[in-house]
Design an enzyme around this catalytic site. Structure first.
Site, PDB file in Angstrom:
ATOM      1  N   ASP A 134       9.531 -18.773   7.855  1.00  0.00           N
ATOM      2  CA  ASP A 134       9.972 -17.528   8.809  1.00  0.00           C
ATOM      3  C   ASP A 134       9.520 -17.530  10.270  1.00  0.00           C
ATOM      4  O   ASP A 134       9.823 -16.915  11.104  1.00  0.00           O
ATOM      5  CB  ASP A 134       9.249 -16.115   8.306  1.00  0.00           C
ATOM      6  N   GLY A 177      13.813 -13.978   5.830  1.00  0.00           N
ATOM      7  CA  GLY A 177      13.452 -13.529   6.905  1.00  0.00           C
ATOM      8  C   GLY A 177      13.380 -12.056   6.877  1.00  0.00           C
ATOM      9  O   GLY A 177      14.336 -11.251   7.119  1.00  0.00           O
ATOM     10  N   GLU A 235      17.592 -11.570   5.692  1.00  0.00           N
ATOM     11  CA  GLU A 235      17.225 -10.317   4.639  1.00  0.00           C
ATOM     12  C   GLU A 235      16.691  -8.905   4.890  1.00  0.00           C
ATOM     13  O   GLU A 235      17.102  -8.135   4.214  1.00  0.00           O
ATOM     14  CB  GLU A 235      16.618 -11.103   3.749  1.00  0.00           C
TER      15      GLU A 235
HETATM   16  O1  F6P Z   1       7.593 -16.040   3.570  1.00  0.00           O
HETATM   17  C1  F6P Z   1       8.756 -16.815   3.232  1.00  0.00           C
HETATM   18  C2  F6P Z   1       9.786 -16.319   2.535  1.00  0.00           C
HETATM   19  O2  F6P Z   1      10.521 -16.964   2.360  1.00  0.00           O
HETATM   20  C3  F6P Z   1      10.308 -14.998   3.235  1.00  0.00           C
HETATM   21  O3  F6P Z   1      11.630 -15.186   4.127  1.00  0.00           O
HETATM   22  C4  F6P Z   1      10.966 -14.236   1.815  1.00  0.00           C
HETATM   23  O4  F6P Z   1      11.379 -13.042   2.395  1.00  0.00           O
HETATM   24  C5  F6P Z   1       9.854 -14.398   0.935  1.00  0.00           C
HETATM   25  O5  F6P Z   1       9.303 -15.562   1.197  1.00  0.00           O
HETATM   26  C6  F6P Z   1      10.534 -14.640  -0.597  1.00  0.00           C
HETATM   27  O6  F6P Z   1       9.254 -14.779  -1.303  1.00  0.00           O
HETATM   28  P1  F6P Z   1       9.224 -14.808  -2.694  1.00  0.00           P
HETATM   29  O7  F6P Z   1       9.075 -16.455  -3.145  1.00  0.00           O
HETATM   30  O8  F6P Z   1       8.100 -14.239  -3.298  1.00  0.00           O
HETATM   31  O9  F6P Z   1      10.426 -14.511  -3.427  1.00  0.00           O
END
Ligand code: F6P
Length: 366
Positions: A134, A177, A235
């Site tokens: 991010d 993001g 997102e």
């Molecule tokens: O923090 C990085 C990230 O990839 C974000 O961009 C995304 O919203 C989130 O992690 C998704 O997380 P998880 O692995 O918990 O689904």
């Protein structure tokens, strides 16, 4: 010196390159060093688990995605909540002591850094390393993993472009993001997206629909080419009508309205209002998996070796960072809880607007 390493939060390319660099620096430059890996991030520290890391563990991992240590998300807000007479923070501090650690390297994003600052305040010697696709960690120009994800997202948009052109469609490409739109912005710009929607610049449905409508009226470059659009959507992109709400309330309101994701909702509205065939493509975890690009391999290695050098010098309570072309460090207490977001009037957005890229805000469409 006994050092521990953990990787916490969502994984990203470059974690293993950092682990390798910390390990190799320590083995090559520090006397009587013992290195342990803590499995599954703060989860392993809460449970008091660690395993030795030896020279052979650092072989063949420079280019490997994921993390050899495993990772997990441990919500920051639960760290200081008492369960069975103890908080998770207290459990971690006592396990840090029991493991006999002199230093703990925490490889993670903004949440990981907040917990690292808590550990520090409790007397643990912590050094943070800025991981996340991010790119939203305060105090560093760039985080490791970001460049790789930007390359993957840009290449994906390139591929989506040819099918969009073939069908004369509008394609909404959802890019990771939630709070910060860096990834959508960089990938969108690198791949020549026509419009980029990011959390920092709330967008209006009218502006997006008007843009799609108008571009549908344009002629293609040749008699054969039909107009099409590529819209990169972070997102966490927000409608201007919901910009004042907190993330939780926004999500709740969306569920109540029966909307799934902002991208899906937008696609339905655009197609309904403009009559232009509109499709979505969610890049998802493809952006986080796989081998780090050469830039991230080098950056991760430099950050890891620099962090290990700080430990050798007894500098703790910091997170390593990039400033210009130099590796530097910031106090964890200074950066914890802060985010680096895209500036709506910053150079990158102004440049993009200057060449006609839209952000869905109240910009005049010619
Ligand atoms: O923090 C990085 C990230 O990839 C974000 O961009 C995304 O919203 C989130 O992690 C998704 O997380 P998880 O692995 O918990 O689904």
């Amino acid at each position: 010196m006994k050092i521990g390493i953990l990787t916490s939060g969502g994984d990203c390319p470059g974690l293993n390159a950092v682990i390798r660099a910390i390990g190799l620096y320590a083995l090559n430059n520090m006397e009587n060093v013992e290195i342990v890996g803590i499995p599954e991030g703060y989860g392993g520290l809460i449970r008091g688990e660690c395993r030795p890391l030896r020279r052979q563990d650092f072989s063949d991992i420079l280019d490997r995605g994921g993390t050899i240590l495993g990772t997990s998300r441990q919500p920051y807000k639960l760290m200081t909540v008492e369960e069975n007479g103890e908080t998770r923070l207290q459990e971690m501090c006592s396990n840090y002591q029991k493991m006999g650690l002199d230093c703990l390297f925490t490889l993670g994003g903004a949440g990981t850094h907040k917990t690292a600052a808590l550990l520090c305040a409790e007397g643990c010697n912590v050094i943070g390393l800025p991981k996340t696709i991010d790119n939203d960690i305060y105090g560093t120009d760039v985080t490791f993993g970001f460049q790789t994800a930007a390359e993957i997202a840009a290449e994906s948009i390139d591929r989506i472009r040819t099918t969009a052109a073939g069908h004369g469609r509008t394609m909404l490409v959802e890019i990771m993001g939630n709070k910060a739109g860096w990834l959508a912005l960089h990938a969108g710009l690198a791949a020549g997206a026509d419009m980029i929607l990011i959390p920092e610049i709330p967008f209006s449905l009218d502006a997006v629909c008007e843009f799609v409508q108008k571009s549908g009226e344009r002629k293609g470059a040749s008699d054969w080419e039909r107009p099409y659009n590529i819209i990169a959507v972070a997102e966490g992109a927000v409608l201007d009508s919901e910009a004042a709400y907190k993330k939780k309330d926004r999500a709740f309101a969306r569920i109540e309205r029966g909307e799934s994701t902002v991208t899906q909702h937008l696609a339905e509205i655009v197609e309904e209002r403009t009559g232009v065939e509109t499709r979505t493509s969610v890049l998802g975890y493809l952006q986080r998996g796989g081998t780090p690009c050469a830039y991230d391999r080098l950056l991760s290695s430099r950050l890891g070796a620099f962090a290990a050098d700080l430990a050798a010098k007894g500098v703790f309570g910091v997170s390593v960072a990039v400033s210009g072309n130099r590796i530097v460090y910031n106090a964890l207490a200074e950066i914890a809880g802060r985010y680096k977001l895209v500036e709506p009037d910053g150079e990158l957005v102004r440049f993009a607007k200057s060449i006609g890229i839209r952000f869905g805000d109240a910009q005049k469409i010619s």
